[in-house]
Design an enzyme around this catalytic site. Sequence first.
Site, PDB file in Angstrom:
ATOM      1  N   GLN A  91       0.834  -1.200   0.000  1.00 33.09           N
ATOM      2  CA  GLN A  91       0.000   0.000   0.000  1.00 33.09           C
ATOM      3  C   GLN A  91       0.874   1.257   0.000  1.00 33.09           C
ATOM      4  OE1 GLN A  91      -3.548  -0.741   2.928  1.00 33.09           O
ATOM      5  NE2 GLN A  91      -1.867  -2.061   3.557  1.00 33.09           N
ATOM      6  N   ASN A  92       2.172   1.068   0.202  1.00 31.19           N
ATOM      7  CA  ASN A  92       3.093   2.189   0.341  1.00 31.19           C
ATOM      8  C   ASN A  92       3.431   2.803  -1.017  1.00 31.19           C
ATOM      9  OD1 ASN A  92       2.974   1.356   2.960  1.00 31.19           O
ATOM     10  ND2 ASN A  92       5.019   0.428   2.972  1.00 31.19           N
ATOM     11  N   HIS A 109      -1.321   1.420  -4.453  1.00 30.78           N
ATOM     12  CA  HIS A 109      -1.720   2.829  -4.276  1.00 30.78           C
ATOM     13  C   HIS A 109      -0.848   3.769  -5.096  1.00 30.78           C
ATOM     14  CE1 HIS A 109      -3.739   1.786  -0.158  1.00 30.78           C
ATOM     15  NE2 HIS A 109      -4.475   1.449  -1.176  1.00 30.78           N
ATOM     16  N   CYS A 117      -0.361  13.419 -16.113  1.00 33.32           N
ATOM     17  CA  CYS A 117      -0.999  14.625 -16.651  1.00 33.32           C
ATOM     18  C   CYS A 117      -2.513  14.479 -16.583  1.00 33.32           C
ATOM     19  CB  CYS A 117      -0.558  14.867 -18.090  1.00 33.32           C
ATOM     20  SG  CYS A 117      -1.360  16.293 -18.828  1.00 33.32           S
ATOM     21  N   CYS A 120      -3.600  14.991 -20.785  1.00 36.95           N
ATOM     22  CA  CYS A 120      -3.334  13.962 -21.802  1.00 36.95           C
ATOM     23  C   CYS A 120      -3.089  12.577 -21.190  1.00 36.95           C
ATOM     24  CB  CYS A 120      -2.138  14.377 -22.660  1.00 36.95           C
ATOM     25  SG  CYS A 120      -0.558  14.283 -21.799  1.00 36.95           S
ATOM     26  N   GLY A 178       2.761  -4.560   9.031  1.00 37.13           N
ATOM     27  CA  GLY A 178       2.761  -3.111   9.179  1.00 37.13           C
ATOM     28  C   GLY A 178       1.584  -2.383   8.575  1.00 37.13           C
ATOM     29  N   GLU A 206       1.153  -3.641  17.257  1.00 36.64           N
ATOM     30  CA  GLU A 206      -0.157  -3.455  17.893  1.00 36.64           C
ATOM     31  C   GLU A 206      -1.185  -4.407  17.290  1.00 36.64           C
ATOM     32  OE1 GLU A 206       0.633   1.356  18.257  1.00 36.64           O
ATOM     33  OE2 GLU A 206      -1.281   0.624  17.428  1.00 36.64           O
TER      34      GLU A 206
END
Length: 232
Positions: A91-92, A109, A117, A120, A178, A206
């Site tokens: 996802q980084n 991502h 652009c 275009c 992570g 966590e």
Amino acid sequence: MEAAGAVVVVTGAGVSAESGVPTFRGAGGLWRSFRAEDLATPGAFGRDPRLVWEWYDWRRQGLATARPNAAHDALARLERAHAGSFLLVTQNVDGLHAAAGSRKLVEVHGSIWQVRCTACGRERYERAVPLATLPPTCPACGGLERPGVVWFGEALPAVALEAAFGAARACELMLVVGTSAVVYPIAYLPRVARENGARVIEVNPEETPLTPLADESIRGRAAEVLPSLLGF
Ligand code: APR
């Protein structure tokens, strides 16, 4: 970690935390001091492209000196050493997995080093830090360029999604490292893997919403856990 056939690794901002890159929702996370809706949505860009670019330019400057850590390195080595099929879904947007040598890699991502652009559609790689002009314009048509990342409210690239979900359906082992596992559709991947019989191992200091679902949830930091877990 016992050898498995097809392996998929899913990573989030936590894997880059030990490279000095802020996460999004953890302590000191970007979304603690900035409002995503003001900076990481198509609407925000439409309202004030310069403000959005000032923020991405600031993030690029922070990332320009960041280096892959032992977690990125261990995953690149696993890819090279693993005989079965392997895919790293990140996802980084920081480019650190690629910098560590990962090649079987899907940046779902996008990348903060890519620009596109808005007129275009031309995409290019832009490493200048700081950017020469804000907002940058397209060298081909002069149109306004945007960061080559996926913003909230935008669909992920279909090719990247199919690669990630296809691999999740077919894998025997999924490592989830992570990520707070709250952003969809990527947060579905461990569930898809589990439903198709894979073993899911989470690495995170966590607990997350994924923890109850994982076969094993290892409390620890990626750069400390992965080298010993993977044996690299
Ligand atoms: N090692 C492993 N995990 C860590 C470490 C570490 N050293 N430090 C923090 N973490 C964990 C945190 O406990 C948290 O669960 O990493 C996770 C980071 O979560 P988020 O900040 O929410 O980042 P992420 O899951 O990647 O966010 C997903 O949301 O903001 C959007 O597009 C952005 O890709 C991002 C997506």
